[in-house]
Scaffold this motif. Sequence first.
Motif, PDB file in Angstrom:
ATOM      1  N   TRP B  57      40.593  32.178  12.525  1.00  0.00           N
ATOM      2  CA  TRP B  57      41.423  30.961  12.450  1.00  0.00           C
ATOM      3  C   TRP B  57      40.996  30.138  11.243  1.00  0.00           C
ATOM      4  N   ASN B  58      42.002  29.661  10.482  1.00  0.00           N
ATOM      5  CA  ASN B  58      41.679  28.923   9.256  1.00  0.00           C
ATOM      6  C   ASN B  58      41.536  27.416   9.496  1.00  0.00           C
ATOM      7  N   CYS B  59      41.481  27.025  10.777  1.00  0.00           N
ATOM      8  CA  CYS B  59      41.307  25.610  11.141  1.00  0.00           C
ATOM      9  C   CYS B  59      42.469  24.738  10.657  1.00  0.00           C
ATOM     10  N   ARG B  60      43.631  25.351  10.524  1.00  0.00           N
ATOM     11  CA  ARG B  60      44.818  24.581  10.169  1.00  0.00           C
ATOM     12  C   ARG B  60      45.853  24.752  11.280  1.00  0.00           C
ATOM     13  N   ILE B  61      46.575  23.686  11.558  1.00  0.00           N
ATOM     14  CA  ILE B  61      47.608  23.728  12.591  1.00  0.00           C
ATOM     15  C   ILE B  61      48.869  23.107  12.013  1.00  0.00           C
ATOM     16  N   TYR B  62      49.974  23.834  12.098  1.00  0.00           N
ATOM     17  CA  TYR B  62      51.267  23.291  11.694  1.00  0.00           C
ATOM     18  C   TYR B  62      51.934  22.739  12.945  1.00  0.00           C
ATOM     19  N   GLY B  63      52.061  21.422  12.995  1.00  0.00           N
ATOM     20  CA  GLY B  63      52.644  20.798  14.180  1.00  0.00           C
ATOM     21  C   GLY B  63      52.969  19.346  13.912  1.00  0.00           C
ATOM     22  N   ASN B  64      53.209  18.611  14.964  1.00  0.00           N
ATOM     23  CA  ASN B  64      53.571  17.199  14.851  1.00  0.00           C
ATOM     24  C   ASN B  64      52.362  16.389  14.370  1.00  0.00           C
ATOM     25  N   TYR B  65      52.559  15.552  13.376  1.00  0.00           N
ATOM     26  CA  TYR B  65      51.411  14.823  12.807  1.00  0.00           C
ATOM     27  C   TYR B  65      50.756  13.906  13.831  1.00  0.00           C
ATOM     28  N   VAL B  66      51.519  13.566  14.894  1.00  0.00           N
ATOM     29  CA  VAL B  66      50.979  12.699  15.949  1.00  0.00           C
ATOM     30  C   VAL B  66      49.789  13.360  16.650  1.00  0.00           C
ATOM     31  N   LEU B  67      49.750  14.693  16.612  1.00  0.00           N
ATOM     32  CA  LEU B  67      48.659  15.431  17.258  1.00  0.00           C
ATOM     33  C   LEU B  67      47.338  15.294  16.519  1.00  0.00           C
ATOM     34  N   GLU B  68      47.394  15.004  15.251  1.00  0.00           N
ATOM     35  CA  GLU B  68      46.215  15.197  14.414  1.00  0.00           C
ATOM     36  C   GLU B  68      44.998  14.385  14.880  1.00  0.00           C
ATOM     37  N   ASP B  69      45.175  13.087  15.054  1.00  0.00           N
ATOM     38  CA  ASP B  69      44.011  12.260  15.413  1.00  0.00           C
ATOM     39  C   ASP B  69      43.485  12.562  16.811  1.00  0.00           C
ATOM     40  N   PRO B  70      44.365  12.669  17.825  1.00  0.00           N
ATOM     41  CA  PRO B  70      43.843  13.038  19.151  1.00  0.00           C
ATOM     42  C   PRO B  70      43.141  14.397  19.153  1.00  0.00           C
ATOM     43  N   LEU B  71      43.694  15.358  18.415  1.00  0.00           N
ATOM     44  CA  LEU B  71      43.043  16.674  18.368  1.00  0.00           C
ATOM     45  C   LEU B  71      41.666  16.583  17.719  1.00  0.00           C
ATOM     46  N   ARG B  72      41.592  15.773  16.679  1.00  0.00           N
ATOM     47  CA  ARG B  72      40.304  15.617  15.993  1.00  0.00           C
ATOM     48  C   ARG B  72      39.273  15.007  16.956  1.00  0.00           C
ATOM     49  N   VAL B  73      39.720  14.031  17.736  1.00  0.00           N
ATOM     50  CA  VAL B  73      38.821  13.408  18.726  1.00  0.00           C
ATOM     51  C   VAL B  73      38.366  14.458  19.748  1.00  0.00           C
ATOM     52  N   ALA B  74      39.310  15.277  20.214  1.00  0.00           N
ATOM     53  CA  ALA B  74      38.973  16.301  21.215  1.00  0.00           C
ATOM     54  C   ALA B  74      38.012  17.337  20.629  1.00  0.00           C
ATOM     55  N   PHE B  75      38.294  17.807  19.419  1.00  0.00           N
ATOM     56  CA  PHE B  75      37.423  18.821  18.790  1.00  0.00           C
ATOM     57  C   PHE B  75      36.012  18.260  18.565  1.00  0.00           C
ATOM     58  N   ARG B  76      35.957  16.987  18.168  1.00  0.00           N
ATOM     59  CA  ARG B  76      34.642  16.391  17.921  1.00  0.00           C
ATOM     60  C   ARG B  76      33.855  16.312  19.226  1.00  0.00           C
TER      61      ARG B  76
END
Lengths: 98, 179
Positions: B57-76
């Motif tokens: 996995w290249n650690c990139r996700i093509y999706g809704n930009y609204v996901l980005e910050d919550p996903l970052r919080v979850a991954f962290r």
Amino acid sequence: MMEYVREFFKKDDSIVNSPTVIATFITAVLTALAIPVTILGMFAVYHHVWVLNKGLDSSVTTLLLGLAGGGGVGMGAGYAAARFSRGYVPMAKPAPPE
Amino acid sequence: MVDPKTGIDFPFFQSQVPSLFGTPTGPPFPETYLRTMDFSEFAEVFAHVQDFMGDSWNCRIYGNYVLEDPLRVAFRAICDQGLARELQTFDGCFNIKKMKGGTGYSMHSWGLAIDLNAASNPFGGDPAFSDNLVICFAQAGFEWGGLWQPDYLRDGMHFQLPWIKVRSGPLAPTPWVAQ
């Protein structure tokens, strides 16, 4: 049916107040109302034709049509209430350019 | 509470998604809301994660930009708790399709959901994620498909930002607003 509703509310000990759930319940109630109203309306039309064919007074027909019409207006109001329960939701801001 | 970045009043629900983003098949949707999100800061800890093609996995996700910050919080949170090894595969985000077991569009159609570890968390099967990992997502605002009822509609691989209903308990999603 009631058992299902009880289980539904009990599940996860949750407060069921999401717009989806509210709209679903309003829609279910409206659907339950729509069936007898539709049947009543069909009888009313049938009766109206029968009365006209016989050349008789149509006061009962008027009453039945009024009930069916009232049901229709009620359903329309219920539908509006269901939509309103979801509230006005403005569109999300566009994503910044890449 | 309205998130200043997205203008969305969190939490938001599945029934509000069409009003928030319009129809997913319409021409304005992709260019307005879909972006490639880069999570390469987690590349080292997620080096073992594969994509749905079986490649790294290249650690990139093509999706809704609204996901980005919550996903970052979850991954962290996942990394901080040492749960990164539990993530094995990234199985997709944006994909226009109908809901399984439903009639409307899936949240994947708006790029608002991701699937992880699909092989070990099959649709309708028993979820294999640990509670701690699910809590990481829940505290970042994600609804987990593994809680859905009845059992044949459980979707353990699936995490989505729009809620189905308000829940309580440790796995319940937390209302999320950008810090």
